[in-house]
Design a protein around this motif. Structure first.
Motif, PDB file in Angstrom:
ATOM      1  N   ALA A  21     -70.686 -27.292 -51.700  1.00 21.82           N
ATOM      2  CA  ALA A  21     -69.210 -28.458 -52.115  1.00 21.82           C
ATOM      3  C   ALA A  21     -68.382 -28.358 -53.173  1.00 21.82           C
ATOM      4  CB  ALA A  21     -69.826 -29.926 -51.835  1.00 21.82           C
ATOM      5  N   ALA A  22     -69.088 -28.319 -54.413  1.00 20.15           N
ATOM      6  CA  ALA A  22     -68.527 -27.583 -55.744  1.00 20.15           C
ATOM      7  C   ALA A  22     -67.645 -26.677 -55.285  1.00 20.15           C
ATOM      8  CB  ALA A  22     -69.737 -27.623 -56.509  1.00 20.15           C
ATOM      9  N   GLU A  23     -68.161 -25.164 -54.463  1.00 20.37           N
ATOM     10  CA  GLU A  23     -67.535 -23.750 -55.055  1.00 20.37           C
ATOM     11  C   GLU A  23     -66.364 -24.723 -53.631  1.00 20.37           C
ATOM     12  OE1 GLU A  23     -70.521 -21.488 -52.870  1.00 20.37           O
ATOM     13  OE2 GLU A  23     -71.691 -21.520 -54.662  1.00 20.37           O
ATOM     14  N   ALA A  24     -66.859 -24.780 -52.171  1.00 21.38           N
ATOM     15  CA  ALA A  24     -65.203 -25.192 -52.337  1.00 21.38           C
ATOM     16  C   ALA A  24     -64.471 -26.074 -52.574  1.00 21.38           C
ATOM     17  CB  ALA A  24     -66.054 -26.054 -50.291  1.00 21.38           C
ATOM     18  N   ALA A  25     -64.785 -26.781 -52.998  1.00 23.75           N
ATOM     19  CA  ALA A  25     -63.690 -28.151 -53.922  1.00 23.75           C
ATOM     20  C   ALA A  25     -63.086 -26.717 -55.204  1.00 23.75           C
ATOM     21  CB  ALA A  25     -63.847 -28.752 -54.937  1.00 23.75           C
ATOM     22  N   ALA A  26     -63.398 -25.949 -55.326  1.00 28.72           N
ATOM     23  CA  ALA A  26     -63.152 -24.941 -56.173  1.00 28.72           C
ATOM     24  C   ALA A  26     -62.452 -24.197 -56.047  1.00 28.72           C
ATOM     25  CB  ALA A  26     -64.652 -24.539 -56.973  1.00 28.72           C
ATOM     26  N   ALA A  27     -62.374 -23.469 -54.417  1.00 28.13           N
ATOM     27  CA  ALA A  27     -61.559 -23.014 -53.943  1.00 28.13           C
ATOM     28  C   ALA A  27     -60.606 -23.557 -53.516  1.00 28.13           C
ATOM     29  CB  ALA A  27     -61.920 -21.831 -52.547  1.00 28.13           C
ATOM     30  N   ALA A  28     -60.322 -24.647 -53.247  1.00 29.51           N
ATOM     31  CA  ALA A  28     -59.140 -25.383 -52.734  1.00 29.51           C
ATOM     32  C   ALA A  28     -58.629 -26.537 -54.143  1.00 29.51           C
ATOM     33  CB  ALA A  28     -59.665 -27.112 -52.043  1.00 29.51           C
ATOM     34  N   LYS A  29     -59.166 -26.657 -55.225  1.00 27.03           N
ATOM     35  CA  LYS A  29     -57.688 -26.197 -56.003  1.00 27.03           C
ATOM     36  C   LYS A  29     -57.730 -25.480 -56.846  1.00 27.03           C
ATOM     37  CE  LYS A  29     -57.851 -27.789 -61.147  1.00 27.03           C
ATOM     38  NZ  LYS A  29     -56.967 -27.370 -60.976  1.00 27.03           N
ATOM     39  N   GLU A  30     -58.189 -24.276 -56.135  1.00 26.03           N
ATOM     40  CA  GLU A  30     -57.222 -22.838 -57.056  1.00 26.03           C
ATOM     41  C   GLU A  30     -56.328 -22.622 -55.621  1.00 26.03           C
ATOM     42  OE1 GLU A  30     -58.089 -18.080 -57.192  1.00 26.03           O
ATOM     43  OE2 GLU A  30     -60.116 -18.931 -57.466  1.00 26.03           O
ATOM     44  N   ALA A  31     -56.827 -22.445 -54.785  1.00 29.18           N
ATOM     45  CA  ALA A  31     -55.171 -22.746 -53.820  1.00 29.18           C
ATOM     46  C   ALA A  31     -54.247 -23.480 -53.489  1.00 29.18           C
ATOM     47  CB  ALA A  31     -56.407 -22.520 -51.824  1.00 29.18           C
ATOM     48  N   ALA A  32     -54.489 -24.944 -54.747  1.00 24.23           N
ATOM     49  CA  ALA A  32     -53.556 -25.314 -54.640  1.00 24.23           C
ATOM     50  C   ALA A  32     -52.781 -25.062 -55.798  1.00 24.23           C
ATOM     51  CB  ALA A  32     -53.943 -26.427 -54.762  1.00 24.23           C
ATOM     52  N   ASP A  33     -53.641 -24.565 -56.496  1.00 23.50           N
ATOM     53  CA  ASP A  33     -53.160 -24.309 -57.853  1.00 23.50           C
ATOM     54  C   ASP A  33     -51.694 -23.635 -57.553  1.00 23.50           C
ATOM     55  OD1 ASP A  33     -54.187 -26.170 -59.443  1.00 23.50           O
ATOM     56  OD2 ASP A  33     -55.644 -24.763 -60.162  1.00 23.50           O
ATOM     57  N   VAL A  34     -51.929 -22.007 -57.004  1.00 18.67           N
ATOM     58  CA  VAL A  34     -51.307 -21.199 -56.423  1.00 18.67           C
ATOM     59  C   VAL A  34     -50.202 -21.468 -55.695  1.00 18.67           C
ATOM     60  CG1 VAL A  34     -51.493 -18.944 -55.485  1.00 18.67           C
ATOM     61  CG2 VAL A  34     -53.238 -19.340 -56.653  1.00 18.67           C
ATOM     62  N   ARG A  35     -50.764 -22.601 -54.713  1.00 17.90           N
ATOM     63  CA  ARG A  35     -49.065 -23.093 -53.938  1.00 17.90           C
ATOM     64  C   ARG A  35     -47.943 -23.033 -55.020  1.00 17.90           C
ATOM     65  NH1 ARG A  35     -52.070 -24.997 -50.609  1.00 17.90           N
ATOM     66  NH2 ARG A  35     -52.964 -27.132 -51.001  1.00 17.90           N
ATOM     67  N   PHE A  36     -48.372 -24.611 -55.777  1.00 21.46           N
ATOM     68  CA  PHE A  36     -47.999 -25.513 -56.744  1.00 21.46           C
ATOM     69  C   PHE A  36     -46.900 -24.211 -57.652  1.00 21.46           C
ATOM     70  CE2 PHE A  36     -47.157 -26.715 -61.183  1.00 21.46           C
ATOM     71  CZ  PHE A  36     -45.767 -27.999 -60.173  1.00 21.46           C
ATOM     72  N   GLN A  37     -47.764 -22.950 -58.027  1.00 17.32           N
ATOM     73  CA  GLN A  37     -47.346 -22.444 -58.839  1.00 17.32           C
ATOM     74  C   GLN A  37     -46.287 -21.635 -58.382  1.00 17.32           C
ATOM     75  OE1 GLN A  37     -49.791 -19.406 -60.908  1.00 17.32           O
ATOM     76  NE2 GLN A  37     -48.465 -19.094 -62.601  1.00 17.32           N
ATOM     77  N   THR A  38     -46.252 -21.105 -57.130  1.00 20.19           N
ATOM     78  CA  THR A  38     -45.309 -20.343 -56.802  1.00 20.19           C
ATOM     79  C   THR A  38     -44.506 -21.512 -55.806  1.00 20.19           C
ATOM     80  OG1 THR A  38     -46.827 -19.258 -55.524  1.00 20.19           O
ATOM     81  CG2 THR A  38     -45.317 -19.395 -54.173  1.00 20.19           C
ATOM     82  N   ASP A  39     -44.724 -22.425 -55.074  1.00 25.09           N
ATOM     83  CA  ASP A  39     -43.328 -23.628 -54.971  1.00 25.09           C
ATOM     84  C   ASP A  39     -43.072 -23.966 -56.181  1.00 25.09           C
ATOM     85  OD1 ASP A  39     -44.403 -23.075 -52.493  1.00 25.09           O
ATOM     86  OD2 ASP A  39     -45.301 -25.303 -52.182  1.00 25.09           O
ATOM     87  N   PHE A  40     -43.639 -24.457 -57.262  1.00 19.02           N
ATOM     88  CA  PHE A  40     -42.562 -24.068 -58.590  1.00 19.02           C
ATOM     89  C   PHE A  40     -41.490 -23.419 -59.273  1.00 19.02           C
ATOM     90  CE2 PHE A  40     -42.088 -24.612 -63.083  1.00 19.02           C
ATOM     91  CZ  PHE A  40     -41.358 -25.377 -63.086  1.00 19.02           C
ATOM     92  N   HIS A  41     -42.215 -22.061 -58.940  1.00 14.49           N
ATOM     93  CA  HIS A  41     -41.392 -20.739 -59.703  1.00 14.49           C
ATOM     94  C   HIS A  41     -40.123 -20.385 -58.489  1.00 14.49           C
ATOM     95  CE1 HIS A  41     -44.595 -19.104 -62.100  1.00 14.49           C
ATOM     96  NE2 HIS A  41     -43.118 -19.094 -63.483  1.00 14.49           N
ATOM     97  N   GLN A  42     -39.663 -20.605 -57.252  1.00 13.56           N
ATOM     98  CA  GLN A  42     -39.423 -20.754 -56.293  1.00 13.56           C
ATOM     99  C   GLN A  42     -37.970 -21.627 -56.409  1.00 13.56           C
ATOM    100  OE1 GLN A  42     -40.561 -21.548 -52.395  1.00 13.56           O
ATOM    101  NE2 GLN A  42     -38.855 -19.966 -51.361  1.00 13.56           N
ATOM    102  N   ALA A  43     -38.385 -23.032 -56.912  1.00 16.23           N
ATOM    103  CA  ALA A  43     -37.508 -24.016 -57.262  1.00 16.23           C
ATOM    104  C   ALA A  43     -37.138 -24.228 -57.995  1.00 16.23           C
ATOM    105  CB  ALA A  43     -38.260 -25.638 -56.514  1.00 16.23           C
ATOM    106  N   LEU A  44     -37.297 -23.543 -59.096  1.00 16.70           N
ATOM    107  CA  LEU A  44     -36.954 -23.299 -60.365  1.00 16.70           C
ATOM    108  C   LEU A  44     -36.190 -22.811 -60.486  1.00 16.70           C
ATOM    109  CD1 LEU A  44     -38.107 -24.270 -63.090  1.00 16.70           C
ATOM    110  CD2 LEU A  44     -39.184 -22.190 -63.553  1.00 16.70           C
ATOM    111  N   PHE A  45     -35.865 -20.765 -59.450  1.00 18.39           N
ATOM    112  CA  PHE A  45     -35.246 -20.313 -59.789  1.00 18.39           C
ATOM    113  C   PHE A  45     -34.217 -20.357 -58.483  1.00 18.39           C
ATOM    114  CE2 PHE A  45     -38.582 -18.132 -62.501  1.00 18.39           C
ATOM    115  CZ  PHE A  45     -37.611 -18.125 -63.316  1.00 18.39           C
ATOM    116  N   LEU A  46     -34.359 -21.148 -57.494  1.00 18.80           N
ATOM    117  CA  LEU A  46     -33.188 -21.014 -56.411  1.00 18.80           C
ATOM    118  C   LEU A  46     -32.747 -22.504 -57.038  1.00 18.80           C
ATOM    119  CD1 LEU A  46     -35.529 -20.111 -53.034  1.00 18.80           C
ATOM    120  CD2 LEU A  46     -33.747 -19.028 -54.779  1.00 18.80           C
ATOM    121  N   ILE A  47     -33.726 -23.704 -57.200  1.00 19.66           N
ATOM    122  CA  ILE A  47     -32.665 -25.227 -56.969  1.00 19.66           C
ATOM    123  C   ILE A  47     -32.554 -25.151 -58.550  1.00 19.66           C
ATOM    124  CG2 ILE A  47     -32.832 -27.331 -56.799  1.00 19.66           C
ATOM    125  CD1 ILE A  47     -34.931 -26.023 -54.438  1.00 19.66           C
TER     126      ILE A  47
END
Length: 160
Positions: A21-47
């Motif tokens: 469960a801890a490994e799954a939670a860590a993987a989910a958090k890492e995926a959410a962090d990558v998604r936020f970072q990607t979405d943030f950079h895209q919004a930062l430069f496009l909007i």
């Protein structure tokens, strides 16, 4: 099976489940962090960047030199910075950083929030800073312009 062996097996199973469960939670958090970072950079430069650039151009046309620069903030977070001096005809960079006002849009990877930070009175002893946080969807023209409006109101009133 002895009670000891049954208890040990049950404990080991609980521990294995907890690790999984801890490994799954860590993987989910890492995926959410990558998604936020990607979405943030895209919004930062496009909007956000085009809005920042437009505001800087308006300031320049009104004889208030301004500069927009993507960078990492003091905490190492990705950010977009707008800098100007609230005095007509002033130069950037200012002879003294004590008169520069800065507006920063930064992405907080820990909280997945977008921070709008206005530093409008950098003089020694002054507490001229306003910081608000919103979700990623706040990177839109309406919110950016509203936050710039608050920033400019305070920057011009500070009269550095």
């Amino acid at each position: 099976m002895s009670i000891f062996k049954a208890s040990l097996d049950a404990h080991e199973k609980r521990m294995a489940n907890a690790r999984a469960a801890a490994e799954a939670a860590a993987a989910a958090k890492e995926a959410a962090d990558v998604r936020f970072q990607t979405d943030f950079h895209q919004a930062l430069f496009l909007i956000a960047k085009p809005v920042f650039d437009e505001i800087a151009l308006d300031a320049d046309r009104a004889n208030y030199p301004a500069r927009v620069q993507p960078r990492n903030d003091e905490s190492g977070r990705p950010a977009l910075e707008f800098k100007f001096v609230p005095k007509a005809g002033a130069l950037l960079p200012a002879r003294s950083p004590d008169i520069e006002c800065v507006f920063v849009l930064a992405g907080d990877l820990g909280t997945h929030q977008v921070e709008y930070i206005g530093r409008f009175d950098p003089r020694l002893g002054q507490k001229g800073e306003r910081k608000v946080s919103y979700g990623l969807t706040s990177i839109n023209r309406e919110v950016i312009e509203r936050e710039f409006g608050e920033f400019f109101k305070k920057a011009f009133a500070a009269d550095c």
